[in-house]
Design an enzyme around this catalytic site. Sequence first.
Site, mmCIF file in Angstrom:
data_model
loop_
_atom_site.group_PDB
_atom_site.id
_atom_site.type_symbol
_atom_site.label_atom_id
_atom_site.label_comp_id
_atom_site.label_asym_id
_atom_site.label_seq_id
_atom_site.Cartn_x
_atom_site.Cartn_y
_atom_site.Cartn_z
ATOM 1 N N THR A 86 0.765 -1.172 -0.135
ATOM 2 C CA THR A 86 0.054 0.117 -0.049
ATOM 3 C C THR A 86 0.833 1.294 -0.052
ATOM 4 O O THR A 86 1.898 1.348 0.361
ATOM 5 C CB THR A 86 -0.866 -0.124 1.247
ATOM 6 O OG1 THR A 86 -1.765 1.293 1.213
ATOM 7 C CG2 THR A 86 -0.193 -0.089 2.460
ATOM 8 N N HIS A 88 -0.592 3.794 1.454
ATOM 9 C CA HIS A 88 -0.905 4.470 2.638
ATOM 10 C C HIS A 88 -0.565 3.665 3.868
ATOM 11 O O HIS A 88 -1.152 3.589 4.905
ATOM 12 C CB HIS A 88 -2.289 5.092 2.752
ATOM 13 C CG HIS A 88 -3.289 4.109 2.708
ATOM 14 N ND1 HIS A 88 -3.230 2.800 2.156
ATOM 15 C CD2 HIS A 88 -4.705 3.939 3.279
ATOM 16 C CE1 HIS A 88 -4.458 1.966 2.393
ATOM 17 N NE2 HIS A 88 -5.053 2.691 3.096
#
Length: 157
Positions: A86, A88
């Site tokens: 990811t 994030h």
Amino acid sequence: MTTFHGRPDGSGRRVALVCSRFNDLVVDRLRHGAHDTLIRHGVDDEAIDTVWVPGALEIPLAAKALAGTGRYDAIVGLGAVMRGATYHFEVVSNQSAAGLTRVALDTGVVVTNGIITVDTMDQALERAGSKAGNKGAEAALSALETVDAIGRATDGL
Ligand code: INI
């Protein structure tokens, strides 16, 4: 001076495991480690509830709802956040940890953090029952010890 130490005695305790399905290959191993540790420390199988949520970011809200029922002595958050998966990563790892701390402080129910944050699947598996132990088991043990320590220090108040 009085010093209180908690013992991880699980008899009569009720515990909820909040697990995230994201990376569930790893999270199920953390769940297994936590469950096994609770049983080996005297928690009745019937007194362990497991709730699955989509990802680590959803763990704190589920933990808060469970804490609000008054049914549990402790709640253990179990998840796996992997950097490779990811953009994030920081948000998911920081917010899930901060959220769990907030639930504990806001509700007064013991909440421990078994959400591992790693760079790779290899590192995750190491922390989920191989080289580096099992972080789910550690979080479960910490939960029982903390419940007991607080109970002793406050005389159950
Ligand atoms: N959730 C995880 O539990 N682990 C991850 O590694 C992860 N990554 O990589 O994104 C992840 N994301 C989902 C997040 O927890 C929420 O479920 C999603 O953002 C919806 O709110």
